[in-house]
Design an enzyme around this catalytic site. Structure first.
Site, short mmCIF file in Angstrom:
data_model
loop_
_atom_site.label_atom_id
_atom_site.label_comp_id
_atom_site.label_asym_id
_atom_site.label_seq_id
_atom_site.Cartn_x
_atom_site.Cartn_y
_atom_site.Cartn_z
N GLU A 58 1.34 1.90 2.37
CA GLU A 58 2.37 1.44 1.83
C GLU A 58 1.70 -0.29 2.26
O GLU A 58 1.90 -1.29 1.50
CB GLU A 58 3.25 1.46 1.21
CG GLU A 58 3.65 3.07 0.68
CD GLU A 58 3.86 4.23 1.08
OE1 GLU A 58 4.79 5.66 1.31
OE2 GLU A 58 3.46 3.95 2.61
N CYS A 81 8.51 6.37 1.95
CA CYS A 81 9.30 6.94 3.11
C CYS A 81 10.61 6.35 3.05
O CYS A 81 10.66 5.34 2.98
CB CYS A 81 9.50 6.89 5.15
SG CYS A 81 8.60 5.32 4.90
#
Length: 353
Positions: A58, A81
């Site tokens: 990301e 996460c």
């Protein structure tokens, strides 16, 4: 919640392909891909995780997109996460970048990192989960298994003659498998993060338990070598050299060994190459998830069995395996047949009587 668009499905397929990019380590971190879509469905950024300590997928995609990430949709193979490790939490990075919507394939099974979807929703980001989840899970099968079960995935590898012998009557076993099969074994060793044998194998055979490659078989990080058993071993055994790290687990219990490897050493895939006694202990405990065997075109008639006593007295109680793949490795007199098998489900486990 908005429907998943065709462009998002296409983007997820691209993200899965990015996650599986060649050269990315299989462990200890999961392989992840991310694609950022502008409101009109065009791609404004993409990225993938290159290994432990590098930016997450990301973050790499956000860096490519820059200001174009604001109002975009992030399509990512694994739930962003929610914790700080070597890098910061991806959920917070997406929020800070102004991403409007996040489409996730696989929810994170790691209890230390999961929760990113909830964090995103709490910040007002629209979240969709489950798009191409099966395809995403196939990118990280051992990692996913380990976090779901609290223990590593176990592959038991052995070589055998046609009549099921792993050694002759005089104890000689070099070589049951062919050179081509042994090279293929090194390839499979390189897919695992742990090599495991018993103390008897180390005492008798003195294996080095490393991945040895060649020009066509590059070697990455060597797996952790694990010796399981209570007896002391001479320090000059090859498994204790400096070619790879080694751990001596002083236990005879397979479940204890596996849970220690997961909880204390972050291990996800054990390649079991011990002798017949150790293999039988894992099989009796139901802790073998995959079997890889190389069958050599030879007969011995007597000698050591490939597996020890399983406590089975009648054919009705046989441990049955399901064939998952068959490959001829090598050719001519060096040809072996590689079988890949998995424990068969009992009728009750299939939901039938």
């Amino acid at each position: 919640m908005a429907e998943t668009t065709t462009s998002e499905t296409d983007a997820m397929r691209r993200a899965v392909a990015l996650a599986a990019s060649p050269g990315v380590p299989l462990h200890p971190n999961p392989r992840v891909g991310c694609v950022l879509l502008a409101p009109d469905g065009t791609v404004v950024g993409e990225g993938y995780h290159h290994g432990a300590g590098t930016p997450h997928a990301e973050v790499e995609a956000l860096a490519v997109a820059g200001e174009r990430a604001r109002g975009a949709t992030a399509v990512v193979t694994l739930e962003p996460c929610n914790h700080t490790g070597r890098t910061g939490p991806c959920a917070q990075a997406l929020i800070a970048a102004g991403v409007r919507r996040v489409v996730v394939a696989q929810r994170d099974p790691n209890p230390l990192a999961q929760g990113g979807a909830d964090t995103l929703r709490a910040a007002g980001v629209e979240v969709e989960t489950g798009l191409l989840a099966d395809e995403a899970e196939r990118v990280n099968p051992a990692w996913t298994f380990a976090h779901r079960h609290g223990r590593p995935f176990v592959t038991w590898k052995f070589a055998t003659t046609l009549d099921g012998r792993s050694a002759a009557a005089d104890g000689t076993s070099r070589w049951v498998s062919s050179p081509a099969a042994r090279r293929d074994t090194h390839r499979l060793r390189g897919l695992a993060d742990t090599m495991l044998v018993g103390t008897n194998t180390v005492a008798v055979d003195d294996p080095q338990l490393t991945v040895r490659g060649d020009d066509d078989l590059p070697v990455g990080v060597q797996p952790l070598r694990v010796v399981m058993g209570e007896r002391d071993l001479p320090a000059e055994r090859r498994v204790f050299d400096d070619a790879a790290p080694t751990l001596h687990l002083r236990t005879r219990d397979p479940d204890t060994a596996l849970r220690t490897l997961y909880a204390e050493h972050d291990r996800h895939h054990v390649f079991l190459e011990g002798g017949p006694t150790l293999a039988a202990s894992f099989l009796r405990a139901g802790l073998v998830d995959e079997v890889v065997t190389y069958v050599a075109p030879m007969l011995l008639g007597a000698g050591r069995s490939a597996v020890g006593d399983l406590g089975i007295a009648t054919i009705a109680d046989a441990l049955r395996l399901e064939l998952a793949g068959t490959t001829v490795v090598g050719d001519g007199p060096d040809a072996n047949v590689r079988l890949v098998l998995r424990p068969a489900l009992r009728p009750t486990e299939r939901g039938t009587n």
